[in-house]
Scaffold this active site. Structure first.
Site, mmCIF file in Angstrom:
data_model
loop_
_atom_site.group_PDB
_atom_site.id
_atom_site.type_symbol
_atom_site.label_atom_id
_atom_site.label_comp_id
_atom_site.label_asym_id
_atom_site.label_seq_id
_atom_site.Cartn_x
_atom_site.Cartn_y
_atom_site.Cartn_z
ATOM 1 C CG ASP A 155 6.821 32.289 48.226
ATOM 2 O OD1 ASP A 155 7.825 31.748 48.703
ATOM 3 O OD2 ASP A 155 6.112 31.769 47.353
ATOM 4 C CG ASP B 197 4.623 26.783 49.523
ATOM 5 O OD1 ASP B 197 4.984 26.479 50.669
ATOM 6 O OD2 ASP B 197 4.885 26.134 48.505
ATOM 7 C CB CYS C 223 -22.940 27.216 76.170
ATOM 8 S SG CYS C 223 -21.723 25.958 75.750
ATOM 9 C CD GLU D 13 10.953 23.166 32.576
ATOM 10 O OE1 GLU D 13 10.966 22.948 33.814
ATOM 11 O OE2 GLU D 13 11.961 23.092 31.868
ATOM 12 C CB CYS E 147 -22.810 23.217 79.049
ATOM 13 S SG CYS E 147 -22.415 24.957 79.250
ATOM 14 N NE ARG F 87 16.239 23.456 47.690
ATOM 15 C CZ ARG F 87 15.137 24.165 47.546
ATOM 16 N NH1 ARG F 87 14.568 24.236 46.364
ATOM 17 N NH2 ARG F 87 14.577 24.768 48.545
ATOM 18 C CG LEU G 134 13.415 28.071 40.316
ATOM 19 C CD1 LEU G 134 12.114 27.552 39.730
ATOM 20 C CD2 LEU G 134 14.375 28.459 39.209
ATOM 21 C CE LYS H 197 7.798 27.385 42.205
ATOM 22 N NZ LYS H 197 7.969 26.248 43.036
ATOM 23 C CD GLU I 149 9.317 19.915 42.879
ATOM 24 O OE1 GLU I 149 10.494 20.041 42.489
ATOM 25 O OE2 GLU I 149 8.804 20.640 43.751
HETATM 26 S S1 IVH Z 1 14.082 24.334 38.011
HETATM 27 C C1 IVH Z 1 18.258 25.589 38.939
HETATM 28 N N1 IVH Z 1 11.730 23.615 37.168
HETATM 29 O O1 IVH Z 1 10.433 24.793 42.510
HETATM 30 C C2 IVH Z 1 16.792 25.480 38.753
HETATM 31 N N2 IVH Z 1 12.041 23.796 39.497
HETATM 32 O O2 IVH Z 1 10.691 27.251 44.027
HETATM 33 C C3 IVH Z 1 16.198 24.455 39.592
HETATM 34 N N3 IVH Z 1 10.079 23.203 40.815
HETATM 35 O O3 IVH Z 1 13.507 23.994 43.974
HETATM 36 C C4 IVH Z 1 14.765 24.384 39.613
HETATM 37 N N4 IVH Z 1 8.781 22.702 39.138
HETATM 38 O O4 IVH Z 1 11.759 22.114 43.669
HETATM 39 C C5 IVH Z 1 12.475 23.885 38.239
HETATM 40 N N5 IVH Z 1 9.713 22.937 36.259
HETATM 41 C C6 IVH Z 1 10.459 23.203 37.321
HETATM 42 C C7 IVH Z 1 9.960 23.085 38.633
HETATM 43 C C8 IVH Z 1 10.788 23.407 39.699
HETATM 44 C C9 IVH Z 1 8.871 22.761 40.455
HETATM 45 C C10 IVH Z 1 10.485 23.428 42.214
HETATM 46 C C11 IVH Z 1 11.878 22.975 42.558
HETATM 47 C C12 IVH Z 1 12.566 24.220 42.969
HETATM 48 C C13 IVH Z 1 11.427 25.056 43.450
HETATM 49 C C14 IVH Z 1 11.755 26.518 43.507
#
Ligand code: IVH
Length: 683
Positions: free
Chosen positions: A45, A41, A419, A125, A422, A148, A91, A127, A184
């Site tokens: 990004d 990821d 090697c 929060e 072999c 999504r 996000l 992630k 999630e």
């Molecule tokens: S809010 C409109 N809150 O991260 C806002 N997303 O990189 C919608 N994700 O698509 C997302 N933890 O799949 C939100 N506490 C959290 C999250 C969260 C994981 C994921 C979600 C989002 C992605 C974006």
């Protein structure tokens, strides 16, 4: 046009880089949505970030179909489409504190507040590293669950979601007429480890990480398989709500959701400054492994809903929230040994054997060290404590030793002379970074050749991975790649772990591979220097494997797009009796040896690169591309020094014109272009 009005010309490198970035991002998006990501990821990004930066620098070059203009969408899906009544957005990311501060500055400005963050009010929060899902409840009953997808249209996964025990079927208390909850779906780390233990026992490959495993588990056609995986869910956002209480803040919304019986992650906090947000994120960075699930950062949201509305969203993401992403993870572990593997070309690659360590979402026990010089450069000795990095998903890397922990007198590691498979003496050609085993009969090479033949870019035989290839070689079932088509299945059935289903799946995959295009078969042979583009051209030009075999190096080199190195390599490959025998075995097994049909149009543009700018009278945009490509030409979106000519229509783009002038590339009007299509000659 006066100089003042001329747009600055775009460096060629930037244009080319943007093209590469767009196609790479699209490719990785597709892979991600088919649960086969190749890229961590964090690296994805970075690609996206680089493209965004370039697009900000050269706004003229922002194509409407650029991946920055849409959220990634799934391509082929067995699940029914679901239109989201309220879009499911992604996000934006902040990778460091200054980016987070900059976001807070934009928020304050958008709200006409002074820059004091205290006035804004945030919710922090975790992630969660899983898959976004929207759940719809009508009168308290779960009626639909959707992924999504591209943010507007997702996939209907209701049946599968009903098997996730923490997701309520019916809501507690006073349920509104309609409530959509976004959250999630994730696989707890413990469940992930259990699944991998079972895989290992069955001799099957390990799953890469909890997120991909969750994605794969969710996309099962058989919902009972999903139910057996132990997926879980955290709710973090409201979608459409009809009825229900009047809410004024996101924090209140989370409390309301918890009251209705939704699992809401308990770690959310209110924060009144960006320092508070950073403290929250840092604390969880340190303690992320105390959690039973994977996180890849923190999410910050403006609390007040009226302020969220005031800030609004871009096409992709809300302005009132941001993801503060963690950097790639590093861990230390013991370097147990350095071993050398022999690849299909005989290349001897040293790799680190590590005490298993859970890093970046999966257990790492091996990491490539690339070549002899790299081992020396990294200065790693068996027995060292080493730093291992794995940015999210895929390729683990040994960063270097922790020198303070090196035992006194620790011996260095010497690259082997012979090697390891072999025993033939290894050779490092002059000026090459790599060392090779030059014995063509080396079983190490055989394994590599077979794996490569079965791999996705070649014959794409699902289920024939490293461990099965190794097992079948060891059992004497296969020696060369054509033996795959004459495996004695009665013998396979006697092996542990091969039930009727796994055998019939494997047989079906092998059978299916017989119809792959000739180019794939050519790739699968692993002919040195011959890549996918060269294989395509060979298949298309000669039309049959037998004609390729019969061709001399000169015949092959005469083809546009094939250089002398490839031509010599292909001709000398098929000069060998062994190669001819292999092809006879393919023929007997019924493999496709024919190339695609010869093209309809005369191939007047082979080797020519034509860029078109502005509208033409006799062609639509797609039509002009088709006219060029069907005659063997190339039609990229930007001018480079490889461009043969630029076709100028009505309202041409300034940047393409400038570039053509700068590089002194001929320009054609529509009439001259049509003449070129017919004759292949530049007027
Ligand atoms: S809010 C409109 N809150 O991260 C806002 N997303 O990189 C919608 N994700 O698509 C997302 N933890 O799949 C939100 N506490 C959290 C999250 C969260 C994981 C994921 C979600 C989002 C992605 C974006």
């Amino acid at each position: 046009m006066s100089d003042r009005n001329q747009k600055p010309s775009v460096p060629k490198a930037a244009v080319e880089r943007m093209q590469v970035l767009r196609s790479e991002i699209e490719r990785h998006n597709d892979l991600y949505y088919s649960a086969k990501p190749e890229l961590p990821d964090a690296d994805f990004d970075l690609l996206l970030r680089e493209l965004l930066d370039l697009e900000a620098q050269y706004p003229d070059l922002v194509a409407p179909d650029s991946p920055t203009q849409h959220v990634g969408a799934p391509q082929n899906t067995p699940f029914a489409p679901v239109e989201h009544r309220m879009p499911m957005m992604s996000l934006d990311n902040a990778f460091d504190q200054s980016e987070l501060q900059a976001w807070a500055g934009r928020v304050a400005k958008g709200l006409d507040l002074d820059d004091s963050a205290a006035a804004v009010g945030y919710i922090c929060e975790l992630k969660i590293d899983g898959l976004a899902c929207s759940l719809r409840y009508e009168n308290g009953d779960l009626v639909q669950a959707a992924t999504r997808g591209n943010g507007k249209v997702g996939e209907d996964i209701t049946d599968n979601v009903r098997g996730i025990s923490v997701i309520p079927e019916t809501l507690a208390g006073d349920a509104p007429a309609v409530v959509e909850v976004r959250g999630e779906i994730y696989l707890p780390v413990e469940k992930f480890n259990e699944l991998n233990e079972a895989q290992e026992k069955a001799g099957l490959p390990r799953y890469a990480n909890p997120r991909n495993t969750a994605a794969g588990s969710l996309r099962q056609k058989d919902a009972s398989v999903t139910a057996s995986r132990g997926l879980a869910f955290w709710s973090y956002q409201l979608g459409v709500v009809e009825g229900g209480p009047t809410l004024s803040g996101h924090g209140e919304a989370l409390e309301w959701l918890a009251g209705l019986g939704f699992p809401v992650n308990p770690q959310w906090r209110r924060a009144s400054s960006i320092d508070d947000v950073v403290a929250f994120a840092d604390q969880w960075l340190e303690h992320r492994h105390d959690l039973e699930y994977e996180i890849d950062g923190a999410v910050v949201k403006v609390d007040r809903l009226d302020r969220q509305n005031q800030l609004g969203s871009t096409a992709k993401a809300p302005r009132w929230a941001i993801a503060y992403k963690y950097p790639p993870e590093e861990k230390t572990t013991k370097l147990l040994d350095i071993m050398v593997s022999i690849g299909r070309t005989g290349k001897a690659t040293p790799f680190a054997v590590l005490e298993p360590v859970f890093v970046g979402g999966s257990t790492v026990q091996m990491a490539t060290l690339h070549n002899k010089d790299q081992v020396e450069l990294k200065d790693v000795h068996p027995g060292d404590t080493v730093i291992v990095r794995k940015a999210g998903d895929v390729i683990p890397e040994v960063v270097g030793p922790v020198l303070g922990e090196r035992p006194d007198g620790q011996a260095t590691w010497e690259f082997p002379v012979n090697c390891p498979v072999c025993e033939t003496k290894l050779v490092r050609p002059d000026g090459e970074a790599h060392t090779f085993c030059v014995n063509p009969a080396c079983p190490g090479q055989q394994q590599g050749k077979l794996e490569y033949f079965c791999s996705r870019g070649a014959m794409d035989i699902e289920g024939m991975g490293e461990s099965r290839v190794a097992l079948f070689i060891e059992q004497g079932f296969i020696v060369d790649v054509a033996d795959i088509y004459t495996i004695d299945w009665d013998e396979v059935a006697k092996l542990e772990g091969f039930g009727a289903t796994s055998i019939s799946n494997l047989q079906a995959a092998i059978e299916e591979s017989k119809q792959r295009p000739l180019a794939n078969l050519l790739i699968g042979l692993g002919i040195r220097h011959l890549g996918p583009a060269g294989a395509e051209v060979l298949a298309k030009t000669f039309g049959h494997m037998d004609d390729i075999i019969a061709a001399s190096a000169e015949d092959i080199a005469a083809i546009e797009g094939i250089g002398p190195t490839i031509a010599t390599s292909v001709a000398s490959y098929f000069d060998e009796e062994g190669a001819k025998r292999l092809v006879e075995k393919f023929r007997a097994a019924g493999l496709n040896l024919e190339g695609p049909e010869a093209p309809d149009e005369p191939q007047t543009l082979v080797g020519k690169v034509l860029v078109v700018t502005g509208g033409l009278e006799q062609f639509t945009r797609d039509g002009v591309k088709e006219a060029i490509v069907s005659r063997g030409g190339k039609n990229p979106g930007s001018v480079s020094k490889k461009t043969t000519a630029v076709v100028i229509g009505d309202n041409p783009g300034a940047s393409k014109l400038n570039k053509a002038t700068e590089l002194e590339i001929p320009t054609l009007n529509e009439e001259q272009f049509i003449q070129l299509l017919e004759t292949g000659e530049l007027p």
